[in-house]
Each structure stands twice: as C-alpha cells, then as structure tokens.
Motif scaffolding. Structure first.
Motif, PDB file in Angstrom:
ATOM      1  N   UNK A 207       0.811  -1.213   0.000  1.00 54.28           N
ATOM      2  CA  UNK A 207       0.000   0.000   0.000  1.00 54.28           C
ATOM      3  C   UNK A 207       0.842   1.261   0.000  1.00 54.28           C
ATOM      4  N   UNK A 208       1.941   1.242   0.721  1.00 57.60           N
ATOM      5  CA  UNK A 208       2.828   2.410   0.749  1.00 57.60           C
ATOM      6  C   UNK A 208       3.549   2.584  -0.592  1.00 57.60           C
ATOM      7  N   UNK A 215       1.209   6.738   6.225  1.00 61.70           N
ATOM      8  CA  UNK A 215       1.652   6.424   7.582  1.00 61.70           C
ATOM      9  C   UNK A 215       2.542   5.179   7.587  1.00 61.70           C
ATOM     10  N   UNK A 216       3.513   5.158   8.481  1.00 66.13           N
ATOM     11  CA  UNK A 216       4.476   4.057   8.543  1.00 66.13           C
ATOM     12  C   UNK A 216       4.026   2.922   9.466  1.00 66.13           C
ATOM     13  N   UNK A 217       3.207   3.235  10.472  1.00 66.04           N
ATOM     14  CA  UNK A 217       2.765   2.203  11.400  1.00 66.04           C
ATOM     15  C   UNK A 217       1.571   1.452  10.814  1.00 66.04           C
ATOM     16  N   UNK A 218       1.416   0.189  11.219  1.00 69.41           N
ATOM     17  CA  UNK A 218       0.220  -0.566  10.840  1.00 69.41           C
ATOM     18  C   UNK A 218      -0.754  -0.547  12.017  1.00 69.41           C
ATOM     19  N   UNK A 222      -3.845   4.068  10.327  1.00 68.24           N
ATOM     20  CA  UNK A 222      -3.390   3.636   9.001  1.00 68.24           C
ATOM     21  C   UNK A 222      -4.481   2.832   8.299  1.00 68.24           C
ATOM     22  N   UNK A 223      -5.179   2.007   9.062  1.00 63.99           N
ATOM     23  CA  UNK A 223      -6.280   1.237   8.482  1.00 63.99           C
ATOM     24  C   UNK A 223      -7.340   2.170   7.903  1.00 63.99           C
ATOM     25  N   UNK A 224      -7.670   3.227   8.618  1.00 64.73           N
ATOM     26  CA  UNK A 224      -8.648   4.195   8.124  1.00 64.73           C
ATOM     27  C   UNK A 224      -8.158   4.840   6.830  1.00 64.73           C
ATOM     28  N   UNK A 225      -6.865   5.154   6.781  1.00 62.32           N
ATOM     29  CA  UNK A 225      -6.295   5.744   5.564  1.00 62.32           C
ATOM     30  C   UNK A 225      -6.388   4.758   4.397  1.00 62.32           C
TER      31      UNK A 225
END
Length: 254
Positions: A207-208, A215-218, A222-225
């Motif tokens: 995804x990145x 965002x770098x964290x999972x 990040x899920x919302x993004x």
C-alpha cells in the motif's frame, strides 16, 4: 501510475488471486473443510484468532484445534463442559495457550446459547454502519465470561487504535460474496461495503509503495487511511483489494 491505471492494475491483481487455488496456501482452508454455517464460522473465528506468524504453523495448529473438537466445532461448543478442559493441555500457538483456548470455547458457547451466535453478536454491536465500533463492542460481549486479563489481548480493539487485522480478515471471510470460491458470504446482515482491509505487513508495505498509504505504522489510523483509499476505487466491495495487496506482497515480493 495515475489513479485510473492504479485501479485497473489492482482490479486485475484482485481477480488473479481471488481464486480457489489461493485456498491451499492460506488459513482460510480450515473453515473450507466444513459445510454447515456454524461449523464454518467457528472454525474461521478460531483460525483467524491464531493467524499470526508463520502461515504453515498457523494451518498446522488450526488443524490441531479442529482435531481437538472432533472436527465438529459447533457440536463441541454447544456440548462443552469445563471438565473437558484437559483436552486443551497440549495446545499452544505462540502466546495463545490452553488457558486462552478454554476461555474462547466458553465464550463461544455463551454467544451461541444466549445471543444467537457469532453473527448476531457482531451485528448487535454495529452502530451507524461502523464495523470497527462493532468489533470493539463484540469484544466486550465476548469477555462476559470469567477470564484472565491476559486472554483479552487475543481479541483486538479498534477503539484503542488497533488495526484488528485478524478480526477484519475473519469478517472478510464471512461477509464477502462467495462467487469467486474463496470467501464464504454466509453473513448476510453486514454489507461488504462496510468491511475494512486486513492490514498486515504485506498489505501495508505494498500500500505504501503504491501511494495508498502515507503512515508508517500498521495501526488503526493507518487502516482508516487504507480503507479510504480502497473505497475510492470500489465503494461497494473495497476489501476485494486485500487479495491484490496481499498477493503482490506475499507471492510477488512487490
């Protein structure tokens, strides 16, 4: 790639990987061994619960779980007696041990005897079409039974910024249409449009690289993004792209 090209690319990859030959390489093979709704959803829930780490180990230990329950999970849950706890003595998957498993069995029994089963328990917690809130409310209901505090870590809470990968994967299995032969589509009371992508290392990294995530964290944010990005490509079935993102990462090392 521009947005149109990216959507076409991911649509193609989703079709490529959402096929029955995906099943033998994935923990979803465990619930596919059953035909009865309740057997499928119980096998799927327990398998998803231990779905972290090496995939071969997940499948091996999920198979052990089914063997412990006589390969009749619904019947086992309904008739479970705490005197049978000795059956779990040899079971462990990473930090999920026999104590956690015994609690999960009693919790599932409570849901089927008193709340109409797993599907109704999940649906009852969904407010304003928010499945992540539903997961959080489900966790409260699930741990109504007496339990050790340590066991709660095995059901994620999105309201505590967790991506809740395993439960979101379980919901994908239960809710999405079965026409491609992978997911089950046996829960009709939740719309696929409301599902969130099971965010793991593979889906996050791909995804990145594709610009779907910054965002770098999972984590939950990040899920919302990711959900927002995927819903722009398909608002009715955004989680179909889990097959594309996971396939690209796990099988193609994208």
């Amino acid at each position: 790639m521009n947005k149109k090209e990216l959507k076409a690319f991911l649509d193609e990859k989703a079709v490529q990987y959402e096929k029955p030959d995906f099943i033998p390489h994935d923990p979803i093979q465990i619930p596919h061994r059953f035909s009865k709704k309740e057997d499928i959803e119980i096998a799927a829930f327990l398998t998803a619960t231990i779905a972290w780490g090496n995939r071969k180990s997940i499948i091996t230990n999920a198979t052990k779980l089914m063997d412990i329950m006589g390969n009749a999970p619904y019947d086992f849950i309904l008739n479970y007696n705490p005197n049978d706890a000795y059956l779990f003595e040899s079971f462990v998957h990473r930090t999920f041990n026999q104590v956690d498993l015994e609690t999960f069995i009693r919790s599932l029994q409570n849901l089927y005897l008193n709340y109409g089963g797993l599907e109704k328990a999940f649906v009852s917690g969904i407010k304003e079409r928010n499945v992540q809130l539903g997961i959080s409310n489900f966790k409260k209901l699930f741990f109504e039974v007496e339990h050790l505090q340590r066991t709660q870590k095995h059901v994620s809470d999105p309201l505590k910024n967790s991506a809740a990968k395993r439960i979101n994967m379980f919901l994908r299995w239960m809710v999405r249409d079965t026409s491609a032969g992978v997911d089950f589509g046996i829960w009709k009371s939740i719309s696929p449009a409301l599902l969130s992508c099971p965010l793991d290392v593979h889906t996050g990294n791909v995804g990145r690289k594709l610009g779907l995530l910054s965002r770098k964290q999972n984590d939950g944010k990040t899920l919302l993004e990711l959900d927002t990005s995927l819903r722009k490509m398909d608002a009715t079935d955004p989680v179909k792209y889990d097959f594309a993102l996971f396939g690209l990462g796990a099988f193609e090392k994208f």
